[in-house]
Design a protein around this motif. Structure first.
Motif, short mmCIF file in Angstrom:
data_model
loop_
_atom_site.label_atom_id
_atom_site.label_comp_id
_atom_site.label_asym_id
_atom_site.label_seq_id
_atom_site.Cartn_x
_atom_site.Cartn_y
_atom_site.Cartn_z
N ILE A 111 -4.67 3.60 -8.98
CA ILE A 111 -4.99 2.44 -9.81
C ILE A 111 -5.27 2.89 -11.25
CG2 ILE A 111 -6.70 0.62 -10.21
CD1 ILE A 111 -6.93 0.48 -7.10
N PRO B 195 -6.14 5.97 -3.60
CA PRO B 195 -6.16 4.62 -4.17
C PRO B 195 -6.79 4.56 -5.57
CG PRO B 195 -7.02 4.61 -1.93
CD PRO B 195 -6.68 6.01 -2.23
N GLY C 295 -7.11 1.03 1.49
CA GLY C 295 -6.36 2.04 0.77
C GLY C 295 -5.95 3.25 1.59
N ILE D 82 -11.60 -1.42 -6.70
CA ILE D 82 -10.94 -1.58 -5.38
C ILE D 82 -11.03 -0.25 -4.62
CG2 ILE D 82 -8.84 -2.20 -4.15
CD1 ILE D 82 -7.87 -3.66 -6.64
N GLU E 247 0.83 -1.21 0.00
CA GLU E 247 0.00 0.00 0.00
C GLU E 247 0.87 1.26 0.00
OE1 GLU E 247 -3.42 0.58 2.46
OE2 GLU E 247 -4.34 -1.34 1.95
N LEU F 115 -5.98 -5.91 -3.84
CA LEU F 115 -4.90 -4.95 -4.03
C LEU F 115 -3.53 -5.63 -4.08
CD1 LEU F 115 -5.02 -1.86 -4.45
CD2 LEU F 115 -4.04 -1.63 -2.18
N TRP G 15 -10.27 -2.66 -12.21
CA TRP G 15 -9.51 -2.64 -10.95
C TRP G 15 -9.84 -1.42 -10.11
CZ3 TRP G 15 -7.11 -6.80 -9.30
CH2 TRP G 15 -6.71 -7.76 -10.23
#
Ligand code: TRP
Length: 443
Positions: A78, A74, A224, A90, A63, A389, A87
């Motif tokens: 991504i 986050p 995240g 997430i 992370e 993740l 994705w």
């Protein structure tokens, strides 16, 4: 310093305090002892420590690396790597999870706040009676959300950090004093054995699932948050040692809480599997009998409220940052929107400890509403988020790039990069996947 602009922590210590402030909270002092009690004691503690070391710590690095490399939240990080891909979900999962965790977390934080005043009231209500007063619990819950919103709104996080630097060591010393006191009570040694002498035959799939979830919850992982906090760390800083200090401080505080609760609990002949009310039943009983206990109790619940506040701030931060960054909502408005939503989402949890009968009855797998929320969001959803993740960082972004980010500021990491890559690509996701299969046994 404020983390609201894309700023940087004022120093390495700034990050460590903010991250430790997020990690150390009710998860250590309220959740860890009650989950340990429900899962049979020492064997659970053993699995928990293993989960922190083998899963939690390597995943924490994933992370932090993602956040610092991309300098984004986050969802943003991504989509910078895989634009327009699924994705990004997430990021969405993390935001929803943060909202729901905050919704019941602030209920418990409200009890903590209420106990500061309850300590000085001579004619004390028992815990069960206290939490079944609807106006009282909803009021305390609302006050706690209000305080969180005000702090985040005003951006006085720099002030909170300065406070945390003084108050965390005080909490540490107070815990030490309480450990010594609790272990001198007669009958306490049985509690110490329950807590520290593992009976490995007690390790079941359900126990491992609880331990894994507790590791993620306590380290603030899986939604995240550490991506966001990592994005404020300077490029020269050493992610490996900083992350390690945070994980160790968090684990130490949880272990210390158990060293108070279990000896005291057995000395008083209470049930270790009592559930979410456990520490609120045991600790005030210790304070009541201790010389100077009222003052100690007041100080303790003030410190615990502040520890909870530094965690609720971080929980509020993730959905708020999303509304500000992606929906272009003014920060001051976003904070109130998230705060208001959290209040509505948390009402059933607040009322589920006796105030409203049908919410207080077991709904699924012997859990009433609040415990069910804690299980679904504070355990399953974090594990699921970490599963996805870790695959994203290990396979889609690439463990190689992540390892390069980790080696900045720590050249010695190069030696460990292969081991870490193996953990994040194989061990972490496969282990989480297998453990999540136990979900079906819980219900
Ligand atoms: N770790 C905190 C505690 O132990 C709770 C918490 C704060 C959290 N932020 C989080 C949990 C983000 C998961 C994700 O009390």
């Amino acid at each position: 310093m404020t983390v609201h602009e894309r700023g940087q922590w004022s120093s390495k210590i700034g990050f460590i305090f903010a991250a430790a402030g997020s990690a150390i909270g009710l998860g250590n002092i309220w959740r860890f002892p009650y989950v340990t009690g429900q899962n049979g004691g020492a064997a659970f503690v053993f699995v928990y420590l293993l989960c922190v070391l083998v899963i939690g710590l390597p995943y924490l690095y994933a992370e932090l690396a993602l956040g610092r490399a991309m300098q984004k939240n986050p969802a943003g990080a991504i989509s910078a790597i895989k634009p327009g891909s699924p994705w990004i979900c997430i990021g969405g999962l993390g935001i929803v999870t943060g909202l729901f965790i905050l919704s019941y977390y602030a209920v418990i934080a409200g009890w903590t706040f209420g106990y500061i005043f309850k300590m000085v009231v001579p004619n004390q209500m028992e815990f069960d009676e206290f939490v079944s007063q609807p106006i009282l619990v909803v009021g305390l819950f609302a006050i706690f959300i209000f305080i969180t919103v005000i702090v985040v709104y005003g951006g006085v996080q720099g002030g909170i950090e300065r406070w945390a630097k003084i108050l965390m060591p005080v909490l540490f010393v107070l815990l030490l004093v309480l450990i010594i006191y609790a272990n001198f009570l007669s009958g306490s040694s049985k509690g110490l054995a329950f807590y520290l002498k593992p009976d490995f035959s007690k390790i079941t799939g359900k126990v491992v699932l609880a331990a894994l979830g507790q590791a993620f919850f306590s380290l603030s992982l899986g939604m995240g948050l550490m991506v966001t906090y990592g994005s404020y760390i300077s490029k020269e800083d050493n992610l490996i040692t900083s992350g390690f200090y945070v994980a160790m401080a968090d684990t130490a505080i949880a272990i210390m809480a158990g060293l108070i609760i279990f000896p005291a609990l057995f000395a008083m002949g209470q049930d270790p599997a009592a559930g979410p009310g456990l520490v609120f039943q045991v600790l005030p009983a210790i304070f009541r009998n201790m010389p100077g206990g009222i003052l100690v109790g007041v100080i303790f619940f003030i410190l615990l409220s502040i520890a909870a506040l530094t965690s609720t701030i971080s929980l509020l931060e993730v959905p708020t940052a999303y509304l500000v960054d992606e929906k272009r909502i003014v920060r001051k408005v976003a904070v109130w929107v998230v705060g208001g939503l959290t209040f509505l989402l948390g009402l059933p949890s607040a009322l589920s400890q006796g105030a409203v009968a049908w919410l207080s009855k077991p709904i699924a797998g012997n859990m009433e509403f609040l415990s069910l929320m804690d299980f679904l969001w504070g355990n399953i959803s974090l594990a699921l988020g970490a599963f996805l993740l870790s695959i994203f960082v290990g396979w889609i972004w690439g463990a190689k790039y992540a390892a390069k980010e980790l080696a900045r500021g720590n050249p010695g990491f190069a030696k460990w990069a292969r081991l870490w890559g193996f953990l994040i690509r194989f061990v972490v996701p496969i282990f989480i996947f297998i453990i999540l299969l136990n979900l079906f046994k819980v219900f």
